[in-house]
Structure formats: C-alpha cells, structure tokens
Design a protein around this motif. Structure first.
Motif, PDB file in Angstrom:
ATOM      1  N   SER A  86       0.937  -1.157  -0.161  1.00 52.92           N
ATOM      2  CA  SER A  86       0.029   0.103  -0.110  1.00 52.92           C
ATOM      3  C   SER A  86       0.740   1.123   0.001  1.00 52.92           C
ATOM      4  O   SER A  86       0.420   2.313  -0.378  1.00 52.92           O
ATOM      5  N   GLU A 105      -3.650  -3.363   5.425  1.00 51.70           N
ATOM      6  CA  GLU A 105      -3.262  -2.734   4.213  1.00 51.70           C
ATOM      7  C   GLU A 105      -4.542  -2.899   3.264  1.00 51.70           C
ATOM      8  O   GLU A 105      -4.800  -2.061   2.639  1.00 51.70           O
ATOM      9  N   ASN A 121      -7.614  -3.330   4.162  1.00 48.10           N
ATOM     10  CA  ASN A 121      -8.796  -2.485   4.275  1.00 48.10           C
ATOM     11  C   ASN A 121      -8.754  -0.991   4.241  1.00 48.10           C
ATOM     12  O   ASN A 121      -9.260  -0.126   4.669  1.00 48.10           O
ATOM     13  N   GLY A 122      -7.487  -0.679   3.611  1.00 43.48           N
ATOM     14  CA  GLY A 122      -7.089   0.863   3.527  1.00 43.48           C
ATOM     15  C   GLY A 122      -6.587   1.633   4.451  1.00 43.48           C
ATOM     16  O   GLY A 122      -7.022   2.735   4.760  1.00 43.48           O
ATOM     17  N   THR A 179      -4.110   3.591   6.890  1.00 43.32           N
ATOM     18  CA  THR A 179      -3.177   4.677   6.598  1.00 43.32           C
ATOM     19  C   THR A 179      -1.787   4.469   7.136  1.00 43.32           C
ATOM     20  O   THR A 179      -1.403   3.436   7.594  1.00 43.32           O
TER      21      THR A 179
END
Length: 324
Positions: free
Chosen positions: A229, A249, A251-252, A254
């Motif tokens: 990511s 990662e 699941n988006g 940060t």
C-alpha cells in the motif's frame, strides 16, 4: 577455483556476496563472511550514526584482512548522507546501494576510488545503474527477502533478460542459498550470487537463537509480501503479525496504522529479543532450503564444493553423451 568478473572486481576468492541485513549485517557476521572468502557487507542502516558504523568497520578489519564493503539503502528509512561520508572517511573501497537512485553520491564515490554496485529489480533500473557509472548490478528476483520490487518476476527470468543487455557484471539475488543455485546463476550469465536469508542461519549471525531455531521449521511457503500500500513491497516472514498488517493494508489502512508494525523498535524486539509477535522480518523463499545452523565458513565452503561437484558431474555427463 571459480573465477568470475565479480571475484576479480572485488579480489575475493568465491563469487558469493552477503546481502544487506538490517540490524544483523554487523561485524560479527561481515568479518566472518569475508574471512571465509566471500564478500561481507556492513549494513549502514544497522547503526544510529556514522560514528557507530565506523567503529564497527574497524571491528571487521580486526577480524579479517580480506575485502568487505558497506550496504547503503537510500531513501528507505532515513537520510543516508552521513553514512556515505562515513564510508569515505573509513576508506571502505566497496559500496552496494539499494532503494533510490544513487546518482547524487556517484561523484563522491568515484573521486574516492570506490567500487559501486546498485541493486535493481528490473532491466530499466539496471540500465540506469550502468549509465550513471555503477561497476556492477545486483538483479533481485521476486523470491528474495527484503525489497524485491513491485513486479513478480523470478530470478530465472530476470537474469536471462538482463545479462545480455548489460556490459557490467551482474550479481544474482533472490532464492540463492545452495551450491546448485550458484551453478544455475553462473550458467545464466551472472558473475556471483548474493545471499541474505542463508546467512541468518550462521552461528555468527546475531539473530536471536529462538528465532533462528524456529526458522529451521519454516518452509518455502512461509513468506509473504507486505507494504504494498505504500509502494515499498517487502517479502517477510509470514507471522501472525505480518498477516495482521496485510489485513490492515487491504482495508485501506493509513501510514499511521501501518507504522506500529514496521518501526525500528518493534523490529529490534523481534531480532534481538526473540519476540516473534513484535515487528516483521524480511525473509526470502530460500528459507525453506536450510536445515541447520552452521559456521559461516562451513556454509561458504559447502556451497562452493557442491557447485564444483555439480559442474563436474554435468561435464562428465556431456562427455559421455558426446556433447562436447
């Protein structure tokens, strides 16, 4: 005796290079690798500053009179300018760079008669390294631990594509841990192999004994890629921690979510204190090919011996079949 462009370039006995090992590429291992006839590499990122690194460089010199170098990862974790200065001040004649383009340091290196090798994951970056004046390149296949690049191309394919298109020597990395793999790399036009994972299993490696012992029971499927990511693909040991990071990662998550898994303190807990549930550790697929912990000299001697025996066997087979 196996002589290649790389053994001649570095004035070493065997075409075997120790890979960069964050926190583990220190004098205990590096001096032993070079003394065994291969090329040991101090990993600059293992030290808090250039003064610590320079002290450990002297420790290497106290262990061996043979050549050794320093591995500098550019732009991966922190600015490395002071470590470039430290290499020059210490009079180290060989530098391996990885990560970002080393071009901004090339004039300093060359002014100080330093041989420069850059790690590249594909043909484009290998050609760029040649253009800016690198003396050799490491071609790092997808099998390798650490940062193999974003493309899932194996060493087998990369070497066949890249070697004919360069005029500088190529070192093969990613999946190399045995005498047979050394012979395979030489057959594909490489002039040496680079091994990181294999040397983790040396007696001289300062990796915690509990982790070493557990890795003996790991197979070739027990590594995975994280940090996709943030575009820093990293092949690591597939621990519960690494798998949790992958979920975050996917699941988006940060960078703030990811940092607790990849920061230096959690990594030290893993490699120095044996806490498997802390941090993540780079590990190549060749981990599954290693069955025991041995002294560095025995590792190097065994790889060379098997390579030479395999070559002799192949030559004998071709002679018997009238292929010569």
């Amino acid at each position: 005796m196996i002589r290649t462009a790389i053994t001649d370039l570095f004035n070493i006995k065997y075409p075997i290079i120790q890979g960069g090992l964050q926190g583990l590429g220190t004098s205990e291992l590096v001096g032993s690798v070079s003394e065994a006839g291969a090329l040991g590499l101090i990993t600059a990122g293992s030290y808090r500053n250039k003064f610590e690194m320079k002290r450990d460089i002297e420790n290497v010199r106290n262990k061996t009179d043979n050549p050794f170098g320093v591995n500098i990862a550019i732009g991966i974790r922190r600015p490395m300018d002071e470590f470039v200065e430290g290499v020059i001040e210490a009079g180290v004649p060989i530098v391996f760079t990885s990560g970002n383009n080393p071009q901004k340091y090339m004039s300093k290196f060359k002014e100080n008669h330093i041989t420069v090798v850059h790690v590249a994951p594909n043909l484009r970056f290998a050609k760029k390294a040649e253009e800016i004046g690198c003396d050799a390149v490491v071609i790092n296949g997808y099998e390798g631990g650490g940062h193999p690049g974003p493309e899932d191309h194996s060493s087998l394919i990369l070497l066949q594509e890249i070697v004919p298109k360069l005029s500088i020597p190529v070192i093969a990395a990613g999946g190399f841990a045995t005498g047979k793999s050394l012979l395979a790399a030489l057959s594909l036009g490489a002039s040496a192999i680079q091994m990181g994972t294999r040397f983790l299993f040396s007696e001289e490696s300062i990796l915690h004994p509990v982790i070493k012992e557990e890795l003996l029971h790991v197979d070739i499927s027990d590594t995975t890629i994280v940090k996709k990511s943030i575009k820093k693909h990293n092949r690591v040991w597939s621990t519960d921690n690494a798998q949790r990071l992958q979920v975050i990662e996917s699941n988006g998550g940060t960078l703030e979510d990811i940092l607790p898994f990849i920061n230096g303190e959690t990594y030290k807990e893993l490699i120095y204190k044996g806490n498997k549930n802390s941090g993540i550790m780079s590990l190549g697929q060749s981990v599954g090919l290693v069955q025991k912990i041995e002294p560095v000299k025995q590792i190097v001697d065994s790889i060379v011996e098997v390579c030479e025996k395999q070559l002799e066997r192949l030559n004998q087979t071709s002679s018997e079949k009238g292929l010569n």
